[in-house]
Every structure is written in structure tokens, then in C-alpha cells.
Design a protein around this motif. Structure first.
Motif, PDB file in Angstrom:
ATOM      1  N   ALA A   1       0.833  -1.210   0.000  1.00  0.00           N
ATOM      2  CA  ALA A   1       0.000   0.000   0.000  1.00  0.00           C
ATOM      3  C   ALA A   1       0.868   1.261   0.000  1.00  0.00           C
ATOM      4  O   ALA A   1       0.579   2.224  -0.724  1.00  0.00           O
ATOM      5  CB  ALA A   1      -0.942   0.004   1.206  1.00  0.00           C
TER       6      ALA A   1
ATOM      7  N   ARG B   1      -6.689  -5.578  -0.104  1.00  0.00           N
ATOM      8  CA  ARG B   1      -7.861  -4.816  -0.533  1.00  0.00           C
ATOM      9  C   ARG B   1      -8.438  -4.017   0.638  1.00  0.00           C
ATOM     10  O   ARG B   1      -8.818  -2.857   0.488  1.00  0.00           O
ATOM     11  CB  ARG B   1      -8.931  -5.717  -1.123  1.00  0.00           C
ATOM     12  CG  ARG B   1     -10.143  -4.911  -1.626  1.00  0.00           C
ATOM     13  CD  ARG B   1     -11.214  -5.762  -2.215  1.00  0.00           C
ATOM     14  NE  ARG B   1     -11.823  -6.577  -1.161  1.00  0.00           N
ATOM     15  CZ  ARG B   1     -12.896  -7.331  -1.343  1.00  0.00           C
ATOM     16  NH1 ARG B   1     -13.466  -7.400  -2.520  1.00  0.00           N
ATOM     17  NH2 ARG B   1     -13.393  -8.025  -0.345  1.00  0.00           N
ATOM     18  N   ASP B   2      -8.474  -4.625   1.813  1.00  0.00           N
ATOM     19  CA  ASP B   2      -8.990  -3.926   2.990  1.00  0.00           C
ATOM     20  C   ASP B   2      -8.132  -2.703   3.325  1.00  0.00           C
ATOM     21  O   ASP B   2      -8.658  -1.625   3.616  1.00  0.00           O
ATOM     22  CB  ASP B   2      -9.048  -4.868   4.199  1.00  0.00           C
ATOM     23  CG  ASP B   2     -10.099  -5.963   4.041  1.00  0.00           C
ATOM     24  OD1 ASP B   2     -10.967  -5.850   3.140  1.00  0.00           O
ATOM     25  OD2 ASP B   2     -10.026  -6.947   4.803  1.00  0.00           O
TER      26      ASP B   2
ATOM     27  N   LEU C   1      -6.096  -1.028   1.261  1.00  0.00           N
ATOM     28  CA  LEU C   1      -6.254  -0.041   0.186  1.00  0.00           C
ATOM     29  C   LEU C   1      -7.594   0.677   0.290  1.00  0.00           C
ATOM     30  O   LEU C   1      -7.670   1.889   0.071  1.00  0.00           O
ATOM     31  CB  LEU C   1      -6.120  -0.715  -1.178  1.00  0.00           C
ATOM     32  CG  LEU C   1      -4.762  -1.343  -1.495  1.00  0.00           C
ATOM     33  CD1 LEU C   1      -4.802  -2.018  -2.869  1.00  0.00           C
ATOM     34  CD2 LEU C   1      -3.641  -0.335  -1.403  1.00  0.00           C
ATOM     35  N   SER C   2      -8.637  -0.046   0.653  1.00  0.00           N
ATOM     36  CA  SER C   2      -9.960   0.559   0.804  1.00  0.00           C
ATOM     37  C   SER C   2      -9.971   1.576   1.941  1.00  0.00           C
ATOM     38  O   SER C   2     -10.475   2.693   1.770  1.00  0.00           O
ATOM     39  CB  SER C   2     -10.996  -0.541   1.052  1.00  0.00           C
ATOM     40  OG  SER C   2     -12.272   0.017   1.238  1.00  0.00           O
TER      41      SER C   2
ATOM     42  N   ASN D   1      -8.188   4.846   0.853  1.00  0.00           N
ATOM     43  CA  ASN D   1      -8.599   5.468  -0.420  1.00  0.00           C
ATOM     44  C   ASN D   1      -7.584   5.247  -1.539  1.00  0.00           C
ATOM     45  O   ASN D   1      -7.259   6.167  -2.289  1.00  0.00           O
ATOM     46  CB  ASN D   1      -8.866   6.964  -0.223  1.00  0.00           C
ATOM     47  CG  ASN D   1      -9.961   7.211   0.786  1.00  0.00           C
ATOM     48  OD1 ASN D   1     -10.998   6.556   0.740  1.00  0.00           O
ATOM     49  ND2 ASN D   1      -9.726   8.118   1.714  1.00  0.00           N
TER      50      ASN D   1
ATOM     51  N   LEU E   1      -7.904   2.382  -3.685  1.00  0.00           N
ATOM     52  CA  LEU E   1      -8.434   1.413  -4.649  1.00  0.00           C
ATOM     53  C   LEU E   1      -8.370   1.937  -6.085  1.00  0.00           C
ATOM     54  O   LEU E   1      -8.093   1.179  -7.014  1.00  0.00           O
ATOM     55  CB  LEU E   1      -9.857   1.006  -4.283  1.00  0.00           C
ATOM     56  CG  LEU E   1      -9.966   0.089  -3.059  1.00  0.00           C
ATOM     57  CD1 LEU E   1     -11.428  -0.134  -2.691  1.00  0.00           C
ATOM     58  CD2 LEU E   1      -9.264  -1.239  -3.299  1.00  0.00           C
ATOM     59  N   GLU E   2      -8.595   3.233  -6.257  1.00  0.00           N
ATOM     60  CA  GLU E   2      -8.513   3.809  -7.613  1.00  0.00           C
ATOM     61  C   GLU E   2      -7.072   3.745  -8.134  1.00  0.00           C
ATOM     62  O   GLU E   2      -6.837   3.399  -9.288  1.00  0.00           O
ATOM     63  CB  GLU E   2      -9.009   5.253  -7.606  1.00  0.00           C
ATOM     64  CG  GLU E   2      -9.072   5.865  -8.992  1.00  0.00           C
ATOM     65  CD  GLU E   2      -9.648   7.273  -8.980  1.00  0.00           C
ATOM     66  OE1 GLU E   2      -9.197   8.080  -9.816  1.00  0.00           O
ATOM     67  OE2 GLU E   2     -10.537   7.560  -8.161  1.00  0.00           O
TER      68      GLU E   2
ATOM     69  N   TRP F   1      -4.909   1.547  -7.264  1.00  0.00           N
ATOM     70  CA  TRP F   1      -4.671   0.128  -7.545  1.00  0.00           C
ATOM     71  C   TRP F   1      -5.234  -0.236  -8.920  1.00  0.00           C
ATOM     72  O   TRP F   1      -4.570  -0.908  -9.712  1.00  0.00           O
ATOM     73  CB  TRP F   1      -5.300  -0.744  -6.458  1.00  0.00           C
ATOM     74  CG  TRP F   1      -5.139  -2.205  -6.742  1.00  0.00           C
ATOM     75  CD1 TRP F   1      -6.060  -3.038  -7.298  1.00  0.00           C
ATOM     76  CD2 TRP F   1      -3.968  -2.991  -6.527  1.00  0.00           C
ATOM     77  NE1 TRP F   1      -5.550  -4.308  -7.431  1.00  0.00           N
ATOM     78  CE2 TRP F   1      -4.257  -4.298  -6.960  1.00  0.00           C
ATOM     79  CE3 TRP F   1      -2.711  -2.719  -6.007  1.00  0.00           C
ATOM     80  CZ2 TRP F   1      -3.325  -5.334  -6.901  1.00  0.00           C
ATOM     81  CZ3 TRP F   1      -1.784  -3.754  -5.938  1.00  0.00           C
ATOM     82  CH2 TRP F   1      -2.091  -5.039  -6.379  1.00  0.00           C
ATOM     83  N   SER F   2      -6.453   0.222  -9.212  1.00  0.00           N
ATOM     84  CA  SER F   2      -7.071  -0.076 -10.509  1.00  0.00           C
ATOM     85  C   SER F   2      -6.228   0.480 -11.654  1.00  0.00           C
ATOM     86  O   SER F   2      -6.066  -0.171 -12.688  1.00  0.00           O
ATOM     87  CB  SER F   2      -8.495   0.486 -10.570  1.00  0.00           C
ATOM     88  OG  SER F   2      -9.324  -0.206  -9.664  1.00  0.00           O
TER      89      SER F   2
ATOM     90  N   ASP G   1      -7.411  -6.866 -11.462  1.00  0.00           N
ATOM     91  CA  ASP G   1      -7.967  -5.983 -10.434  1.00  0.00           C
ATOM     92  C   ASP G   1      -8.774  -6.837  -9.463  1.00  0.00           C
ATOM     93  O   ASP G   1      -9.069  -8.007  -9.724  1.00  0.00           O
ATOM     94  CB  ASP G   1      -8.857  -4.917 -11.073  1.00  0.00           C
ATOM     95  CG  ASP G   1      -8.993  -3.663 -10.216  1.00  0.00           C
ATOM     96  OD1 ASP G   1      -8.683  -3.724  -9.010  1.00  0.00           O
ATOM     97  OD2 ASP G   1      -9.410  -2.628 -10.757  1.00  0.00           O
ATOM     98  N   PHE G   2      -9.114  -6.259  -8.324  1.00  0.00           N
ATOM     99  CA  PHE G   2      -9.905  -6.972  -7.331  1.00  0.00           C
ATOM    100  C   PHE G   2     -11.310  -7.236  -7.858  1.00  0.00           C
ATOM    101  O   PHE G   2     -11.973  -6.330  -8.343  1.00  0.00           O
ATOM    102  CB  PHE G   2     -10.025  -6.164  -6.035  1.00  0.00           C
ATOM    103  CG  PHE G   2      -8.721  -5.957  -5.326  1.00  0.00           C
ATOM    104  CD1 PHE G   2      -7.967  -7.037  -4.885  1.00  0.00           C
ATOM    105  CD2 PHE G   2      -8.240  -4.683  -5.081  1.00  0.00           C
ATOM    106  CE1 PHE G   2      -6.773  -6.859  -4.217  1.00  0.00           C
ATOM    107  CE2 PHE G   2      -7.048  -4.491  -4.418  1.00  0.00           C
ATOM    108  CZ  PHE G   2      -6.311  -5.577  -3.980  1.00  0.00           C
TER     109      PHE G   2
END
Length: 193
Positions: free
Chosen positions: A132, A161-162, A164-165, A168, A170-171, A173-174, A184-185
Motif C-alpha cells: 500500500a 484490498r482492505d 487499500l480501501s 482510499n 483502490l482507484e 490500484w485499478s 484488479d480486485f
């Protein structure tokens, strides 16, 4: 690797002597605990400045830390770090919620740094917090490190994922997935776990 081991022992001594309360090795040296080694020439250590005393102005200062090291003969600076046993060590302050969480959840591990030498206990960020943080920093070498963590299956994707969520990311990561071809997740990511 003796120099690195000795530098880490000095940092452990700083905890034992109450100069810092907790630290976590970050960056390439921390990644050694999870993935195949990469070349690095410095040691990055995350510390909470809440542990350090405030100066007369109320500003937090590195003086207790620097003074401690100076009194032990470590006075040379190189590449933004103080040289300890031949290794430039950069003390990085907790600068955001991700750093604070990473330091709080850091894990103690034993690492062997050289053949025949006894392992040393150090504290490192979890694999998920290292990924992260690398994603947040976003340099080419950070992206490469992320790919190695994923390729070597050194990170728990659900935990990642948790993290990164919560922070903020996740974007970001994408975007990394789109640029590198990483999946991607999605729900199928977790069916294989």
C-alpha cells in the motif's frame, strides 16, 4: 550484511534505551522478509514523532534521536540519512493514516543477515502495508516491488484490498492494474484464496 545487522542492532538499542517507542523497517530492507532480495544502499525506518520530545518551541525535534546516535559516534550524514555501521539510515516520520496504521500493525520478525550469524529480531511493516505504501508513493521502483510481491504471492490479497480501501487507494490500484496487466480486485480474486 554485517553492517546492516549492526545498524539494526543500534536501532533496537534505541528502543531498549527509550529513545523511540516503536519502529518499523520499511522499503527494500523490509521487503527482504517477504520477497527475493533487491539491491538497496540505505535503510528506511518509520518512527512516530509522538515518541520524541518537543523542543522549547513546542515543535517535535529529532534532536534526542540525533544526540543519542552522536554520543555513540554516528555523526556522518549521507543521502538524507545518518550513517550507522556503514548504512545511511533515514528516519521517516509517520506522515499519514496509512503510516500510523502500518506502524501500529508492524510485526516482529527474525532475519538472518549473513551466513552463520545468529538471526536478529526487527520490526517490519506487514506485506500489505508495504504494498500500500509503495502504491501511494508510486515511483517506478515501487511499482516493480508491488509486482514482485504479487508475483511471489507474498501478500494476502483480501487483506491488501482492505488496507487499500481504508486508505482510499483502490482507484490507484485499478490504474496500476490497467497499466501492468495485474488482475484488479473482484470476487474471483478471493475465490482462489
Amino acid at each position: 550484511m554485517d553492517g546492516l545487522k549492526n545498524a539494526l542492532q543500534v536501532i533496537n538499542g534505541m528502543v531498549a534505551d527509550g529513545i523511540i517507542q516503536k519502529y518499523a523497517v520499511v522499503g527494500a530492507v523490509a521487503a527482504l522478509n517477504y520477497i527475493e532480495p533487491t539491491v538497496t544502499q540505505d535503510l528506511d525506518v518509520l518512527v512516530s514523532f509522538d515518541d520524541l520530545q518537543s523542543g522549547p518551541s513546542g515543535l517535535v525535534t529529532l534532536e534526542p534521536l540525533i544526540s543519542y546516535l552522536r554520543n555513540r559516534g554516528y555523526t556522518e550524514f549521507e543521502n538524507e540519512g545518518i550513517v550507522i555501521e556503514g548504512w545511511p539510515v533515514q528516519f521517516l516520520p509517520v506522515a499519514n493514516d496509512l503510516d500510523a496504521e502500518g506502524l501500529k500493525q508492524a510485526v516482529e520478525v527474525e532475519v538472518e543477515l549473513g551466513s552463520g550469524s545468529a538471526p536478529i529480531k526487527i520490526t517490519v511493516l506487514t506485506a500489505e502495508h508495504l504494498v500500500a505504501t509503495a502504491l501511494k508513493v508510486g515511483r517506478p521502483k515501487d511499482r516493480e516491488r508491488i509486482l514482485r510481491f504479487i508475483d511471489e504471492k507474498a501478500v494476502d490479497l483480501k487483506l491488501l484490498r482492505d488496507v487499500l480501501s481504508r486508505h482510499n487507494l483502490l482507484e490507484a490500484w485499478s490504474k496500476l492494474c490497467a497499466q501492468t496487466g495485474l488482475p484488479d480486485f473482484d470476487e474471483s480474486t478471493f475465490e482462489r484464496s
